[in-house]
Design a protein around this motif. Structure first.
Motif, short mmCIF file in Angstrom:
data_model
loop_
_atom_site.label_atom_id
_atom_site.label_comp_id
_atom_site.label_asym_id
_atom_site.label_seq_id
_atom_site.Cartn_x
_atom_site.Cartn_y
_atom_site.Cartn_z
N LYS A 1 0.84 -1.20 0.00
CA LYS A 1 0.00 0.00 0.00
C LYS A 1 0.87 1.25 0.00
N GLU B 1 0.98 4.08 -2.94
CA GLU B 1 0.76 5.51 -2.68
C GLU B 1 1.88 6.36 -3.27
N ARG C 1 1.55 9.14 -6.19
CA ARG C 1 1.91 10.54 -5.93
C ARG C 1 2.76 11.11 -7.06
N SER D 1 -9.08 1.11 1.17
CA SER D 1 -7.72 1.52 0.82
C SER D 1 -7.69 2.24 -0.52
N LEU E 1 -6.30 5.97 -0.99
CA LEU E 1 -5.19 6.26 -1.90
C LEU E 1 -5.58 7.30 -2.95
N LYS F 1 -5.71 10.75 -1.20
CA LYS F 1 -4.40 11.25 -0.81
C LYS F 1 -3.58 11.74 -1.99
N THR F 2 -3.74 11.09 -3.14
CA THR F 2 -2.84 11.37 -4.27
C THR F 2 -3.47 12.16 -5.40
N CYS G 1 -7.45 5.12 -8.02
CA CYS G 1 -7.11 3.78 -7.57
C CYS G 1 -8.40 2.98 -7.45
#
Length: 293
Positions: free
Chosen positions: A38, A42, A46, A64, A68, A71-72, A76
């Motif tokens: 994971k 990530e 990024r 998850s 992901l 966050k990026t 995903c």
């Protein structure tokens, strides 16, 4: 007064690599719902890639994948599959192609581990770890290789350092990971002429992972009393940085290699628990042992 012990910094890949280095690329990652894989996913996202994470637990995968993506800022998606089942993996690959049209990078990271002596390790338990780690790596490669050939992409297989020496209570995992290394090396020689690269990342004892929990018996992940040239346990960002590098154009001439990411710890590694007491008296580490699956 003795000099202070050097402690290696934990560095984010964004401090070194361009943000868009993987723009337009697609990652397929088994074991990507948690832990090391994971973290690798990530980091690669990024830097511009979209990703598909593969695992058996649909709820964890979905959570998850959502995390992901948030966050990026990249996409995903989860794909439920068991790496021991070739058909479910092929279905996951097909889902990837339908959504993204290609696969550039593959991380073979699904794994299983527990501690057990050979004398107390059931045949089924040994077989299960081989099936998840070694056969699962083969199945993942077999399902994805036509698409990775088209993209002239790359593989990373996640291994370990346990089999570099005899590690008590880890015969099953050591055998499985030795097989993973061998598969990757053969893949590099067979697929290099097609433009495909394959390398192995071998983590050392890694903080905050299921493997560390198993090996330490839920003890603290701090490095008190732990001998390591760079002063600490491996952290997930260390492994993520290695993955970003190996998939990057900077590694275009690197294939068929096994890269330990352990702060040099393997050069100093003793036993993780008292030896030979732990072998002569397994009851002393009974809470860590599991002989059946």
């Amino acid at each position: 007064m003795a000099p202070s012990y050097f402690l290696a910094p934990i560095v984010d890949s964004s401090s070194t690599f361009k943000d868009d280095i993987f723009k337009g690329k697609v990652l397929f990652c088994t074991g990507g719902g948690s832990g090391i894989c994971k973290g690798m996913t990530e980091a690669i996202m990024r830097h511009g890639a979209d990703a598909v994470i593969v695992g058996r637990k649909a709820d964890r995968l979905a959570a998850s994948a959502k995390e992901l993506s948030e966050k990026t800022g990249k996409t995903c998606i989860p794909a439920q599959a068991d790496v021991r089942d070739p058909k479910s993996l092929k279905d996951a690959v097909q889902k990837t192609i339908e959504r993204f049209g290609k696969i550039d990078f593959v991380i073979c990271g699904a794994a299983g581990n527990f501690m057990a002596p050979i004398s107390g390790l059931s045949e089924n338990a040994f077989r299960t770890v081989i099936e998840i780690d070694t056969l699962g790596t083969y199945n993942t490669i077999k399902a994805t290789i036509p698409h990775v050939r088209k993209s002239k992409g790359a593989y990373i297989c996640v291994s370990a350092t346990l089999h570099y020496r005899g590690t008590p209570y880890q015969a099953h995992v050591s055998a499985a990971k030795a097989g993973v290394d061998a598969i990757s090396n053969a893949l590099a020689t067979e697929e290099g002429p097609w433009g495909v690269r394959s390398n192995v990342i071998a983590p050392g004892f890694t903080s905050g992972t299921e493997g560390m929990r198993v090996m330490s018996g839920n003890k603290s992940n701090t490095a008190d009393g732990f001998s390591n040239p760079l002063g600490r346990f491996t952290e997930i960002p260390d492994l993520a940085n290695a993955a970003v590098f190996l998939f990057s154009p900077a590694a275009c001439y690197i294939t068929g290699q096994v890269l330990p990411v352990d702060g040099g710890g393997e050069h100093l590694r003793g036993d993780f628990f008292p030896y030979p007491q732990s072998v002569l008296d397994p009851s002393s580490i009974q809470k860590l042992l599991k002989g059946k699956l």
